[in-house]
Every structure is written in C-alpha cells, then in structure tokens.
Motif scaffolding. Sequence first.
Motif, PDB file in Angstrom:
ATOM      1  N   GLU A   1     -10.792   8.323   7.158  1.00  0.00           N
ATOM      2  CA  GLU A   1     -12.168   7.810   7.115  1.00  0.00           C
ATOM      3  C   GLU A   1     -13.041   8.506   8.153  1.00  0.00           C
ATOM      4  OE1 GLU A   1     -11.779   3.647   7.626  1.00  0.00           O
ATOM      5  OE2 GLU A   1     -11.259   3.253   5.522  1.00  0.00           O
TER       6      GLU A   1
ATOM      7  N   MET B   1      -5.172   6.145   7.624  1.00  0.00           N
ATOM      8  CA  MET B   1      -6.405   5.629   7.026  1.00  0.00           C
ATOM      9  C   MET B   1      -7.579   5.831   7.973  1.00  0.00           C
ATOM     10  SD  MET B   1      -7.339   1.693   6.011  1.00  0.00           S
ATOM     11  CE  MET B   1      -7.306   1.227   7.759  1.00  0.00           C
ATOM     12  N   TRP B   2      -7.376   5.458   9.250  1.00  0.00           N
ATOM     13  CA  TRP B   2      -8.453   5.629  10.223  1.00  0.00           C
ATOM     14  C   TRP B   2      -8.832   7.101  10.365  1.00  0.00           C
ATOM     15  CZ3 TRP B   2      -5.842   2.005  14.332  1.00  0.00           C
ATOM     16  CH2 TRP B   2      -6.061   0.672  13.952  1.00  0.00           C
TER      17      TRP B   2
ATOM     18  N   ARG C   1       0.811  -1.215   0.000  1.00  0.00           N
ATOM     19  CA  ARG C   1       0.000   0.000   0.000  1.00  0.00           C
ATOM     20  C   ARG C   1       0.846   1.268   0.000  1.00  0.00           C
ATOM     21  NH1 ARG C   1      -5.046  -1.293   4.165  1.00  0.00           N
ATOM     22  NH2 ARG C   1      -6.092  -2.804   2.801  1.00  0.00           N
TER      23      ARG C   1
ATOM     24  N   PHE D   1      -9.071   5.359  -0.696  1.00  0.00           N
ATOM     25  CA  PHE D   1      -9.965   4.742   0.274  1.00  0.00           C
ATOM     26  C   PHE D   1     -11.407   5.025  -0.119  1.00  0.00           C
ATOM     27  CE2 PHE D   1      -6.037   5.742   2.564  1.00  0.00           C
ATOM     28  CZ  PHE D   1      -5.707   4.488   3.040  1.00  0.00           C
TER      29      PHE D   1
ATOM     30  N   PRO E   1       0.158   6.876   2.810  1.00  0.00           N
ATOM     31  CA  PRO E   1      -0.818   6.249   3.713  1.00  0.00           C
ATOM     32  C   PRO E   1      -0.178   5.287   4.708  1.00  0.00           C
ATOM     33  CG  PRO E   1      -0.810   5.122   1.601  1.00  0.00           C
ATOM     34  CD  PRO E   1       0.155   6.279   1.474  1.00  0.00           C
TER      35      PRO E   1
ATOM     36  N   THR F   1      -1.812   2.883   8.486  1.00  0.00           N
ATOM     37  CA  THR F   1      -3.035   2.479   9.169  1.00  0.00           C
ATOM     38  C   THR F   1      -3.651   3.638   9.945  1.00  0.00           C
ATOM     39  OG1 THR F   1      -2.143   0.241   9.386  1.00  0.00           O
ATOM     40  CG2 THR F   1      -4.016   0.824  10.767  1.00  0.00           C
TER      41      THR F   1
END
Length: 389
Positions: free
Chosen positions: A345, A341-342, A270, A278, A336, A338
């Motif tokens: 979102e 990403m959170w 990724r 995303f 990016p 983890t």
Amino acid sequence: MSDSGQTIADETVSSLPFVTTQEQLLGLTVAVLLATGLLLAVLPRGIQRLKATLENATEREWGETLEGYLPVGRLTHAIVRLSQLAVVVGGTVGVLHLWGYESPIWYTIEILTAMWPTLSRMVASGVVLITAYFGGLAIASWMDSLSANTSGIDRHDREIITRVLQLTLLLTAVLFVLTLWNFDISGLLVGAGVIGVILGFAAQETLGSVIAGFILMFSRPFEIGDWIVVGDDRGIVTDITIVHTRIRGPNGEHVIIPNEVVGSQTIRNRSNENRLRFAVDVGVDYDADLETAREVAREAVDSLEIVEETPFPSVRIEELDDSSVVLRIRFWVDRPNTEKMWKAEDEVLEAVKTALEDARINIPYPHLRSVTDAKPTRDRQLVSSYEQD
C-alpha cells in the motif's frame, strides 16, 4: 549343612583326596562369584554384538529403523539390567545352595508360591502399562514419520491424532488392568458417566472449546502459518491445540483465542489462495481528464515489483467526493501478510502520487470558500454624508 550340600562336598572330596570339603566349597563359591561377575560384564557387550550380527545379516540398520518408532536404546538398557539382575539372583541362589542354606530359598519359594496370584497380576499389570507407554512413544514417532511423508497431514493434525491415539491406548490399558484385578467395569463406567455430566456442567466452555477443536481439525478452515482474521483479531497462526488457537498479531503480540470463539466467529483466511487483492483510494481534481488519470495510475502500479502482473491492476471511479473524484486502485500481492500489505500500500500510494504530479494532474485537498454579504461600515456612512453636503 544340608544333605545336598554334604553330598556335593563328599563327591568333591572323593574326586580330590588332597582337598578338604571346606576348601572345595570355598573354591566352588569363588568360581560361582567369578562366573556371575563375568556374565555381568559380558552381557552388555554380548547384546551389542548380537545387534551388529543381525545388522550384517540383514544388510540394513534395523536398529536405526526401529529407533524411528520405538526407543530401542531404552529397551536395550532395560533388557541388559533385567538380565544382570537375573544373573545376580542365580549366583546368590547357587552360593546358598553350595553352603547348605537352602531353608531361606525354600521359604522364599513357598512365599512366592502363596503370593503367585497377586504377583502374577502385578507383573501382568506392569507389562501392560509398560507396553502402553512404549506404544504411546511408538505412535508419536510413527505419526512424525507419516506427517513428514504425507502432504495432507500438518503439525496441527499430527498433534491431535497422536494425542487421541495415545489416550485411547492408555484407556484400553487401564481397563485391561482393572479387568485383571476383577473390578466391575460396568459400575465404573456408570460412575464415570455421572462424573462426566457433573464436569460437563462445571466446565461447559472448556468442553465446548475441545469439541470445537475437533471440528476445526476435520473442517480445516486454516493451518499453521496462515494469515487469518477472526472477529477483531488478525495475524499469523502459530499454534492450534484442542482447546485454543494462537495467532501472532501485526504488532508482535500473541493472541490466544478459545476454539469455541473461533468456531462461532466468521473466519477470513487471507493465505488460502497464496495471493490477495488490496485496494487504495486516490482523489483527483474535478477538472482533470479522468481517463488520463486512470491510465497514469495504472501504469504506475504496473511498474512495481511487489504487485502481481496478472490479474492486471484496475483503476475505477469509486465516488464523487466533496473536493475530488475518488479513484479506487485494486492490485494483487503474492503470499500476503500484514507487513507485505503495509509495504504494498505504501509503495502504490507513493508511485501513484509521483506519477500524477509528473502528469500535472492535481490531487486536491479539502478546502472551503466563504461567501458573505458586505454591510456598510461607520466610516463609509460618514464619507457618504460628507459627499452629500
């Protein structure tokens, strides 16, 4: 006292008539010991002085340059100690010669002469192994310097190449030493082949991981620091060895995956493009104007700093759910991981929810509508009978 010692004494006495032979020998002994001690003290400083002179002559810090490839400090220390040992041996031999104790010296020389074939092999073996050791250190330093100046070599490649070169050098040195001692290398290689077959059957998984490690080194599907997904595991790559790959999961745990497993699984990198797309889903009411809802959601996502401006975020109808029309919002995030990403979102969902509420677009929730047939109760039946009467 031997003839040579007596000759020295006689010559000294004849040159100095007021000094006895015993006193002359004592004086020469003291002189030899003082010279030995002086040499022991001067040698280290002399070597340092020689180094400084060479640096001034070449106008460059050659010692520091060599230090990047060889342990110059250790080599200098070894040379000083060997030189001091030679001075001590020479002084001892000189004192024994003065006092006529030459028999132990000649006896020692005879023993060394008889043992010279074995001693020469021992010395040569030591020199070869020591050279291989310092060569391994030089290889490690050279690879560190090369990887620092070459963008195509990362820490993973550096470690593997260094270990392979050091192992090759060590095996070459061992085979050379065995040749010095007249070992039959062909028979040794045959025996090593048989042992290798036995170990291959006994440690198939380990050997498979080692082979997979070399394949990963040349194929380079990911590097240290990349965010990858291997099977059910995902995280940041923290270490790659010949046997396993270590990743740090989103919860902080470290997952060690054998390279054989990594090579047999689908790998999703990724971080390869330094950006990733995303998607989140948001439902709107069936009575809402879908074009307006899509435009409101797109503008809300465009206003967020964490979302990349290009490519533009997109909003499309994903499905017609039981209670809502599902809009899928796609957006891109730079570099990016983890946590990012959170965060992305969460910010996108919060911004879209607020924007839809401000635009008076309803976000429905699942609900049920119950329809039943009405049956007359006992009270209604009594009322009906009373009215008929």
